[in-house]
Design a protein around this motif. Sequence first.
Motif, mmCIF file in Angstrom:
data_model
loop_
_atom_site.group_PDB
_atom_site.id
_atom_site.type_symbol
_atom_site.label_atom_id
_atom_site.label_comp_id
_atom_site.label_asym_id
_atom_site.label_seq_id
_atom_site.Cartn_x
_atom_site.Cartn_y
_atom_site.Cartn_z
ATOM 1 N N UNK A 246 -145.311 65.633 28.742
ATOM 2 C CA UNK A 246 -146.147 66.609 28.050
ATOM 3 C C UNK A 246 -146.628 67.662 29.040
ATOM 4 N N UNK A 247 -145.923 68.770 29.047
ATOM 5 C CA UNK A 247 -146.364 69.894 29.858
ATOM 6 C C UNK A 247 -146.780 71.001 28.923
ATOM 7 N N UNK A 248 -147.216 72.082 29.503
ATOM 8 C CA UNK A 248 -147.645 73.228 28.705
ATOM 9 C C UNK A 248 -146.506 73.695 27.799
ATOM 10 N N UNK B 281 -146.201 71.647 24.709
ATOM 11 C CA UNK B 281 -147.349 71.818 23.824
ATOM 12 C C UNK B 281 -147.291 73.163 23.101
ATOM 13 N N UNK C 202 -149.228 65.403 10.841
ATOM 14 C CA UNK C 202 -150.232 65.617 11.889
ATOM 15 C C UNK C 202 -150.442 64.343 12.694
ATOM 16 N N UNK D 222 -147.647 63.690 15.223
ATOM 17 C CA UNK D 222 -147.738 64.596 16.369
ATOM 18 C C UNK D 222 -148.916 64.219 17.265
ATOM 19 N N UNK D 223 -150.051 63.963 16.630
ATOM 20 C CA UNK D 223 -151.249 63.618 17.404
ATOM 21 C C UNK D 223 -151.020 62.340 18.210
ATOM 22 N N UNK E 42 -151.424 61.874 22.182
ATOM 23 C CA UNK E 42 -152.411 60.920 22.723
ATOM 24 C C UNK E 42 -151.740 59.897 23.634
ATOM 25 N N UNK F 125 -151.249 61.282 26.883
ATOM 26 C CA UNK F 125 -152.528 61.452 27.572
ATOM 27 C C UNK F 125 -152.942 60.157 28.255
ATOM 28 N N UNK G 91 -153.185 73.858 17.905
ATOM 29 C CA UNK G 91 -153.173 72.410 18.137
ATOM 30 C C UNK G 91 -153.991 71.693 17.064
ATOM 31 N N UNK G 92 -155.054 72.346 16.615
ATOM 32 C CA UNK G 92 -155.881 71.757 15.563
ATOM 33 C C UNK G 92 -155.092 71.665 14.261
ATOM 34 N N UNK H 124 -152.568 68.730 14.616
ATOM 35 C CA UNK H 124 -153.020 67.346 14.765
ATOM 36 C C UNK H 124 -154.091 66.953 13.751
ATOM 37 N N UNK H 125 -154.701 67.928 13.109
ATOM 38 C CA UNK H 125 -155.665 67.632 12.054
ATOM 39 C C UNK H 125 -156.787 66.722 12.504
ATOM 40 N N UNK I 32 -156.543 63.713 13.421
ATOM 41 C CA UNK I 32 -156.058 62.565 14.186
ATOM 42 C C UNK I 32 -156.313 62.688 15.681
ATOM 43 N N UNK I 33 -156.902 63.807 16.071
ATOM 44 C CA UNK I 33 -157.379 63.940 17.449
ATOM 45 C C UNK I 33 -158.765 64.539 17.350
ATOM 46 N N UNK J 210 -160.728 65.561 22.600
ATOM 47 C CA UNK J 210 -159.408 65.171 23.097
ATOM 48 C C UNK J 210 -158.473 66.366 23.199
ATOM 49 N N UNK K 29 -159.349 68.426 26.125
ATOM 50 C CA UNK K 29 -158.984 67.719 27.344
ATOM 51 C C UNK K 29 -157.488 67.869 27.643
ATOM 52 N N UNK K 30 -156.688 67.634 26.612
ATOM 53 C CA UNK K 30 -155.241 67.758 26.777
ATOM 54 C C UNK K 30 -154.877 69.158 27.212
ATOM 55 N N UNK K 31 -155.457 70.101 26.513
ATOM 56 C CA UNK K 31 -155.094 71.487 26.759
ATOM 57 C C UNK K 31 -155.495 71.919 28.170
ATOM 58 N N UNK L 44 -155.847 70.061 30.708
ATOM 59 C CA UNK L 44 -154.987 69.378 31.673
ATOM 60 C C UNK L 44 -153.632 70.069 31.825
ATOM 61 N N UNK L 45 -152.979 70.330 30.689
ATOM 62 C CA UNK L 45 -151.647 70.934 30.808
ATOM 63 C C UNK L 45 -151.720 72.360 31.343
#
Lengths: 373, 175
Positions: A36-38, A41, A359, A362-363, A367, A370, B120-121, B124-125, B127-128, B132, B135-137, B139-140
């Motif tokens: 998972x890189x930019x 994403x 969703x 994907x989530x 995760x 992560x 991203x929202x 993932x709706x 479910x995150x 989170x 945080x993910x964003x 980080x990447x």
Amino acid sequence: MAMAGLSSSSSEMDLDRPILEDYISTDSIQRIPQTLHLRELLDISPTLTEAAGAIIDDSFTRCFKSNPPEPWNWNVYLFPLWCLGVVVRYGILFPLRLAVFIAGWIVFFLTFFPVHFLLPSSNKWRHKMERILVEMMCSVFVASWTGVIKYHGPQPSMRPHQVFVANHTSMIDFIILEQTTAFAVIMQKHPGWVGFIQTAILESLGSIWFNRTESKDREVVARKLREHVQGPDNNPLLIFPEGTCVNNQYTVMFKKGAFELGCAVCPVAIKYNKIFVDAFWNSKKQSFSMHLFRLMTSWAVVCDVWFLEPQYLKPGETPIEFAERVRDMISVRAGLKKVPWDGYLKYFRPSPKLTEQKQKIFADSVLRRLEEK
Amino acid sequence: MGNTSSMLTQYDIEEVQEHCNHAFSQQEIVSLYHRFCQLDRSGSGFISADEFLSVPEFAVNPLAERLLRMLDGLNFKEFVAFLPAFSSRTSLQQKIEFIFKVYDLDCNGKVTFDDVLNVLRDLTGSFMSEQQRQEVLTRVLEEAGYTPDSSLTLPDFMKILGNSDLKMEVEVPID
């Protein structure tokens, strides 16, 4: 459709939800990034491709597409022939058929209403007469389009604990089947003269009406269904489990109601030959009267009807799996393609559950990545 | 008699082709025109958000709401102009440009942390959690040498997505 109606309708649909989730492609999700890189994403191309694919072409809309007639009046000697055909069809056949049709109705009304209102409802003869008259009237309908209908398989008999299910192309499906045996039918309530026939005549056969937008109707229908199949003297029950007319090239998902009655399910496959006229009734574009007019001005309505072998719920099978199995049989017999859509999506938006499922997958993948780090 | 595709003249088709940088063949444009008429149930000459949502396969897409902001009320020319990113004749660069536009809904030429977060929202709706996602964003972004405060421009997008095997193709059915 009003947005306000959507939230209530989606919960109502859940009562009868087919296994849509199993069918929805998860293409966009299968390509779960290894790392998972930019880049991964930001890359929303699979989801976008799916959206564009649906905009350009989708299997749901195709189910309800009328087929334009194939022209054959291409050249200088076929064209006069075609013109002659038009004159014959509109100038001779149509008036004749209309005359038969009207005469049929007159005879029908003159006998049906005296029988219906003068004889007591407990009279055995009254029910028999009513059945015969309705069968006759349906034959008149079929004659008014010079229907060439081939029935295959045993003719249905009157007995309790069985329900007939058929694919649905037009209201004429009902007429074609009704001419063999007076079925009691479960049908959407229609306005106008069709509605009058429904309440004044067909109700005497034990038919049940509902309004697909009324969630309350659903429970009432379910209860009436159960009562009806138990009665030994009731007419055989006919259900079109697709709940809407499809163009006779596809089948949409079957509602499970007919498959949880605990009785024999007799599949009926109906296939129209489109050589002279397309029998699909697009009720959003055309009134039933116009649809009949189209049929009555065509050369003939050609159709095959197969009464298939009765099916029973297998041990361990859910009503939904049972419904799918019967749908398979009908689709194979009538040469129809199965699509994973609920026909009611013509009237309602899909449930948000489907989006949520995408969703979630994907989530979860994000995760998981992560946590690994 | 005759073919209904003759509703569009050569001029019309060429004009539309010009408008979408020749991403579609003339036959494909005729097909798209039929599709457009099919979707435009009200016959108003443009497709409303409601009409797009009547396609269940589109309505269940997590990005449907976002795309509708670009799609709502398109006439035929604009409808075709929306689609070149999904043609096989279109360069990778143009496809990335399209993705950039999906992120950059306010069209200011910059994709900020919040813009990416919004997409991203959608994806993932519930479910995150919001935390989170951030945080993910973060980080990447940091991994790739950006900070949460920096915004991405189109050249950044080219650099990030340019050497990936981006596959974004939809075939237009021709009958």
